[in-house]
Write a protein that holds these residues in place. Structure first.
Motif, PDB file in Angstrom:
ATOM      1  N   ARG A   1       4.815  -7.897  -5.885  1.00 20.73           N
ATOM      2  CA  ARG A   1       5.302  -8.521  -4.658  1.00 20.73           C
ATOM      3  C   ARG A   1       5.519  -7.418  -3.618  1.00 20.73           C
ATOM      4  NH1 ARG A   1       3.877 -11.982  -7.336  1.00 20.73           N
ATOM      5  NH2 ARG A   1       4.850 -13.985  -7.876  1.00 20.73           N
ATOM      6  N   ASN A   2       4.721  -7.467  -2.558  1.00 14.66           N
ATOM      7  CA  ASN A   2       4.852  -6.484  -1.483  1.00 14.66           C
ATOM      8  C   ASN A   2       5.843  -6.991  -0.446  1.00 14.66           C
ATOM      9  OD1 ASN A   2       1.437  -6.092  -2.027  1.00 14.66           O
ATOM     10  ND2 ASN A   2       2.868  -4.407  -2.272  1.00 14.66           N
ATOM     11  N   THR A   3       6.859  -6.192  -0.167  1.00 13.25           N
ATOM     12  CA  THR A   3       7.919  -6.568   0.763  1.00 13.25           C
ATOM     13  C   THR A   3       8.227  -5.384   1.665  1.00 13.25           C
ATOM     14  OG1 THR A   3       9.707  -5.791  -0.676  1.00 13.25           O
ATOM     15  CG2 THR A   3       8.938  -8.054  -1.012  1.00 13.25           C
ATOM     16  N   ASP A  27       0.820  -1.218   0.000  1.00 13.54           N
ATOM     17  CA  ASP A  27       0.000   0.000   0.000  1.00 13.54           C
ATOM     18  C   ASP A  27       0.858   1.273   0.000  1.00 13.54           C
ATOM     19  OD1 ASP A  27      -2.351  -1.486   0.030  1.00 13.54           O
ATOM     20  OD2 ASP A  27      -2.343  -1.617   2.223  1.00 13.54           O
ATOM     21  N   SER A  28       1.979   1.220  -0.685  1.00  9.51           N
ATOM     22  CA  SER A  28       2.890   2.364  -0.705  1.00  9.51           C
ATOM     23  C   SER A  28       2.526   3.309  -1.840  1.00  9.51           C
ATOM     24  CB  SER A  28       4.333   1.885  -0.880  1.00  9.51           C
ATOM     25  OG  SER A  28       4.486   1.228  -2.124  1.00  9.51           O
ATOM     26  N   ALA A  71      10.805  -0.571  -6.557  1.00 11.66           N
ATOM     27  CA  ALA A  71      10.393   0.818  -6.345  1.00 11.66           C
ATOM     28  C   ALA A  71      10.267   1.130  -4.858  1.00 11.66           C
ATOM     29  CB  ALA A  71       9.065   1.094  -7.052  1.00 11.66           C
ATOM     30  N   ARG A  72      10.679   2.350  -4.520  1.00  9.92           N
ATOM     31  CA  ARG A  72      10.473   2.916  -3.185  1.00  9.92           C
ATOM     32  C   ARG A  72      10.442   4.430  -3.341  1.00  9.92           C
ATOM     33  NH1 ARG A  72      11.634   2.716   2.570  1.00  9.92           N
ATOM     34  NH2 ARG A  72      12.233   4.836   3.145  1.00  9.92           N
ATOM     35  N   GLY A  73       9.628   5.063  -2.563  1.00 12.13           N
ATOM     36  CA  GLY A  73       9.451   6.506  -2.718  1.00 12.13           C
ATOM     37  C   GLY A  73      10.430   7.348  -1.955  1.00 12.13           C
ATOM     38  N   ASP A 110       1.933   4.928  -7.647  1.00 17.13           N
ATOM     39  CA  ASP A 110       2.464   5.746  -8.740  1.00 17.13           C
ATOM     40  C   ASP A 110       2.785   4.898  -9.955  1.00 17.13           C
ATOM     41  OD1 ASP A 110       2.210   7.993  -7.235  1.00 17.13           O
ATOM     42  OD2 ASP A 110       4.315   8.089  -6.611  1.00 17.13           O
ATOM     43  N   VAL A 111       3.447   3.763  -9.737  1.00 16.42           N
ATOM     44  CA  VAL A 111       3.843   2.909 -10.868  1.00 16.42           C
ATOM     45  C   VAL A 111       2.606   2.361 -11.572  1.00 16.42           C
ATOM     46  CG1 VAL A 111       5.003   0.772 -11.529  1.00 16.42           C
ATOM     47  CG2 VAL A 111       6.076   2.308  -9.885  1.00 16.42           C
TER      48      VAL A 111
END
Length: 423
Positions: A186-188, A163-164, A218-220, A169-170
């Motif tokens: 894949r949520n990690t 839920d990021s 991806a990470r914000g 965005d992606v």
């Protein structure tokens, strides 16, 4: 006392010698473990502080590994606490000089710290730079190793937090650009102690899926300490070993994680990754319309050019009046026929003249022509021609051949002229 000593003397000397009939008392094992553990030398370790309780000047800490979920209790005695520049804070990253300690009564193993130092930003950056240089020397950042992205991937693997904003965005931007795009998400954890293991496992799982044609990590963004998992050597080597193209979309411009260097494509933000991984449908449709317009103009121009060329060809006399070409060839044939007739007649006339000339020459050389001038040919009865008087002595019968007719004669007299005299 004497009985206890006797009993002690009967105990096995080593753990391997113990049996169900002759075991060690628990205190013996505890004492031996304490002796063995506390003989270990001091060592420097690094970790993150999860807990920090200070009581009576002593600090009781819980130190956890920065990459995996391992933790240890650390005790900092008051004498050491007084020598520290800054007190320990929960969440900070520290290095400590520790020595194992075993409390025999409860069987509790802990670490006693004789020094504790926070890891500064400069130390982290220097450590990352050393790792970056070592991986560069190995060739993991070589542009020749970079794989091209597929033009239109059928399925995109996405590794990101649950839920990021990065995931939203992606997915949102990629879907806006190409509505038919499909994701395998894949949520990690993307920070903390479990991040490296979970991201690496998700990466390998997506890489093993043949339907996934490109993977986005991806990470914000975030603080440097939060992004340290994306500079982990284990994760970097896992990305380098992937057969599927990998896009690094860690939204942090100031300090690039090492993942950006080893990935096939570096995106400045998750939104940028979405723009790089799929084409824009509206833009592609516009390009297609533009290409069709160019093609239409090119075809029309070609047709018009060929139409003008055909009109130009039709305007030529040979096509506007085709009979003129036949008439010209007909006139050529007549003219050539006349020339050949004249040439043939001239050749025949020259042949006739040549034959008449040759005939005159032959006639001039003919014996008959000589006879016609009044000469005669005398032959013996044998047919031999008489060329000398000696061939026809007196009384010989001869034949005289004239221009017209023959005579039979008898030689009545012959005369042979002297040598040198003309008859």
């Amino acid at each position: 006392m004497e009985q206890a000593q006797e009993a002690q003397g009967s105990l096995p000397r080593t753990a391997a010698a113990t049996t169900p009939q002759n075991p060690w008392p628990l205190r013996v094992l505890s004492e031996k473990l304490k002796q063995h553990i506390e003989n270990s030398p001091e060592s420097w370790v690094e970790g993150q502080l999860l807990e920090a309780n200070v009581r009576n000047g002593h600090a009781y800490l819980t130190l956890r590994d920065v990459d995996v979920d391992y933790s240890f209790s650390v005790t900092v005695w008051a004498s050491v606490m007084r020598s520290l520049d800054t007190p320990p804070e929960v969440g900070s990253r520290v290095v400590a000089r520790v020595k194992p300690s075993f409390y025999a009564k409860t069987g509790r193993l802990s670490l006693n710290a004789s020094d504790l130092r926070p890891v500064g930003l400069g130390d982290l950056l220097a450590r990352l730079e050393r790792l970056r240089r070592a991986l560069f020397d190995e060739g993991l950042f070589d542009p020749a190793r970079k794989r091209p992205l597929p033009l239109l991937p059928g399925r995109i693997g996405l590794v990101t937090g649950r839920d990021s904003d990065a995931e939203k965005d992606v997915v949102r931007n990629a879907t806006l650009r190409w509505p038919a795009v499909q994701f395998d998400i894949r949520n990690t954890a993307v920070q903390g102690v479990n991040a490296v293991a979970e991201v690496t496992a998700a990466l390998r799982e997506l890489d093993a899926n043949p339907d996934v044609e490109v993977i986005i990590i991806a990470r914000g963004g975030g603080a440097l300490e939060d992004l340290l998992p994306f500079s982990s050597e284990d994760l970097v080597r896992a990305v380098a070993a992937c057969t599927t193209p990998v896009i690094s979309a860690i939204g942090h411009e100031a300090d690039r994680p090492i993942l950006d260097d080893v990935a096939d494509v570096r995106a400045s933000t998750p939104t940028d990754a979405a723009k790089r991984v799929v084409p824009d449908l509206a833009e592609e449709l516009a390009n297609l319309a533009q290409a069709r317009n160019r093609l239409d103009r090119a075809v029309r121009a070609n047709v018009e050019r060929e139409t003008q060329r055909i009109a130009s060809l039709r305007a030529r006399p040979v096509l506007s009046n085709p009979e003129s070409m036949v008439q010209g060839r007909r006139e050529d044939l007549v003219r050539l026929g006349q020339r050949s007739t004249l040439a043939m007649r001239a050749s025949l006339a020259r042949g006739h003249d040549s034959i008449a000339h040759l005939r005159a020459q032959v006639r001039a050389l003919s014996p008959q022509q000589t006879l016609d001038r009044g000469y005669a040919v005398i032959q013996l009865e044998s047919g031999d021609i008489v060329r000398s008087a000696e061939q026809a002595p007196t009384g010989s019968e001869v034949q005289v051949r004239l221009a017209r007719g023959r005579l039979a004669a008898t030689v009545t007299h012959s005369h042979t002229p002297e040598e040198g005299n003309t008859p």
